[in-house]
Motif scaffolding. Structure first.
Motif, PDB file in Angstrom:
ATOM      1  N   UNK A   1       2.263  12.787  -9.153  1.00  0.00           N
ATOM      2  CA  UNK A   1       1.843  14.176  -8.916  1.00  0.00           C
ATOM      3  C   UNK A   1       3.045  15.115  -8.929  1.00  0.00           C
ATOM      4  N   UNK A   2       4.149  14.693  -8.323  1.00  0.00           N
ATOM      5  CA  UNK A   2       5.351  15.533  -8.288  1.00  0.00           C
ATOM      6  C   UNK A   2       5.913  15.741  -9.689  1.00  0.00           C
ATOM      7  N   UNK A   3       5.872  14.701 -10.510  1.00  0.00           N
ATOM      8  CA  UNK A   3       6.353  14.840 -11.881  1.00  0.00           C
ATOM      9  C   UNK A   3       5.479  15.804 -12.674  1.00  0.00           C
ATOM     10  N   UNK A   4       4.165  15.732 -12.467  1.00  0.00           N
ATOM     11  CA  UNK A   4       3.258  16.655 -13.160  1.00  0.00           C
ATOM     12  C   UNK A   4       3.515  18.091 -12.719  1.00  0.00           C
ATOM     13  N   UNK A   5       3.721  18.300 -11.434  1.00  0.00           N
ATOM     14  CA  UNK A   5       4.002  19.648 -10.928  1.00  0.00           C
ATOM     15  C   UNK A   5       5.339  20.157 -11.462  1.00  0.00           C
ATOM     16  N   UNK A   6       6.336  19.301 -11.516  1.00  0.00           N
ATOM     17  CA  UNK A   6       7.644  19.705 -12.031  1.00  0.00           C
ATOM     18  C   UNK A   6       7.560  20.060 -13.512  1.00  0.00           C
ATOM     19  N   UNK A   7       6.767  19.320 -14.260  1.00  0.00           N
ATOM     20  CA  UNK A   7       6.601  19.621 -15.682  1.00  0.00           C
ATOM     21  C   UNK A   7       5.940  20.981 -15.863  1.00  0.00           C
ATOM     22  N   UNK A   8       4.906  21.252 -15.054  1.00  0.00           N
ATOM     23  CA  UNK A   8       4.244  22.555 -15.123  1.00  0.00           C
ATOM     24  C   UNK A   8       5.173  23.686 -14.732  1.00  0.00           C
ATOM     25  N   UNK A   9       5.973  23.472 -13.691  1.00  0.00           N
ATOM     26  CA  UNK A   9       6.926  24.497 -13.254  1.00  0.00           C
ATOM     27  C   UNK A   9       7.997  24.735 -14.310  1.00  0.00           C
TER      28      UNK A   9
ATOM     29  N   UNK B   1       0.839  -1.206   0.000  1.00  0.00           N
ATOM     30  CA  UNK B   1       0.000   0.000   0.000  1.00  0.00           C
ATOM     31  C   UNK B   1       0.869   1.250   0.000  1.00  0.00           C
ATOM     32  N   UNK B   2       1.967   1.237   0.744  1.00  0.00           N
ATOM     33  CA  UNK B   2       2.866   2.391   0.768  1.00  0.00           C
ATOM     34  C   UNK B   2       3.530   2.610  -0.587  1.00  0.00           C
ATOM     35  N   UNK B   3       3.876   1.532  -1.258  1.00  0.00           N
ATOM     36  CA  UNK B   3       4.466   1.654  -2.596  1.00  0.00           C
ATOM     37  C   UNK B   3       3.456   2.287  -3.555  1.00  0.00           C
ATOM     38  N   UNK B   4       2.189   1.877  -3.461  1.00  0.00           N
ATOM     39  CA  UNK B   4       1.154   2.478  -4.311  1.00  0.00           C
ATOM     40  C   UNK B   4       0.991   3.961  -4.019  1.00  0.00           C
ATOM     41  N   UNK B   5       1.000   4.330  -2.737  1.00  0.00           N
ATOM     42  CA  UNK B   5       0.894   5.751  -2.374  1.00  0.00           C
ATOM     43  C   UNK B   5       2.086   6.544  -2.902  1.00  0.00           C
ATOM     44  N   UNK B   6       3.268   5.987  -2.757  1.00  0.00           N
ATOM     45  CA  UNK B   6       4.462   6.670  -3.246  1.00  0.00           C
ATOM     46  C   UNK B   6       4.444   6.810  -4.765  1.00  0.00           C
ATOM     47  N   UNK B   7       3.928   5.818  -5.451  1.00  0.00           N
ATOM     48  CA  UNK B   7       3.833   5.899  -6.912  1.00  0.00           C
ATOM     49  C   UNK B   7       2.908   7.032  -7.322  1.00  0.00           C
TER      50      UNK B   7
END
Length: 122
Positions: free
Chosen positions: A57-65, A46-52
């Motif tokens: 989300x972090x990759x999407x935010x970095x792409x937008x930035x 479950x933690x691996x799924x949450x981290x994925x």
């Protein structure tokens, strides 16, 4: 002699049966989802799924930035080019007509109010 071999064979069979029983009990404890290793594996999964999901989300935010930063950099480069052109055009302006402009000094004149003179008695 065959009788002794048969007795040893039966004893070995009971030993292997007891060993299988112990292994089966350990395997049951290992695979229980609530308390054993299975529970730990389920929590980690479950933690691996949450981290994925967090990584996505972090990759999407970095792409937008990155896109925003790229557009701001382009605007800054355009503004810098315009400033360079303006600065170059300043060199084409004629000099001032009066040469003593650099020799001029600012003068400060102090004036007294009538009220100040009355108070000081002058």
């Amino acid at each position: 002699m065959t009788f002794v071999a048969d007795i040893l064979m039966v004893a070995g069979t009971f030993g292997v049966a007891f060993y299988c029983y112990v292994l089966s009990a350990r395997l049951k404890r290992f695979s229980t989802l609530e308390s054993g290793m299975g529970g730990a594996i389920a929590v980690l999964s479950a933690q691996v799924d949450d981290m994925t999901r967090a990584l996505a989300r972090a990759q999407a935010a970095a792409t937008g930035s990155a896109a925003t930063l790229e557009s701001l950099t382009l605007r800054a480069e355009t503004a810098a080019a315009r400033l360079e052109v303006m600065l170059a055009s300043l060199h084409d302006l004629p000099e001032r007509a009066d040469d003593d402009a650099g020799d001029r000094r600012l003068r400060f004149v102090r004036r007294r109010n009538g009220r100040d003179e009355a108070e000081t008695g002058i």
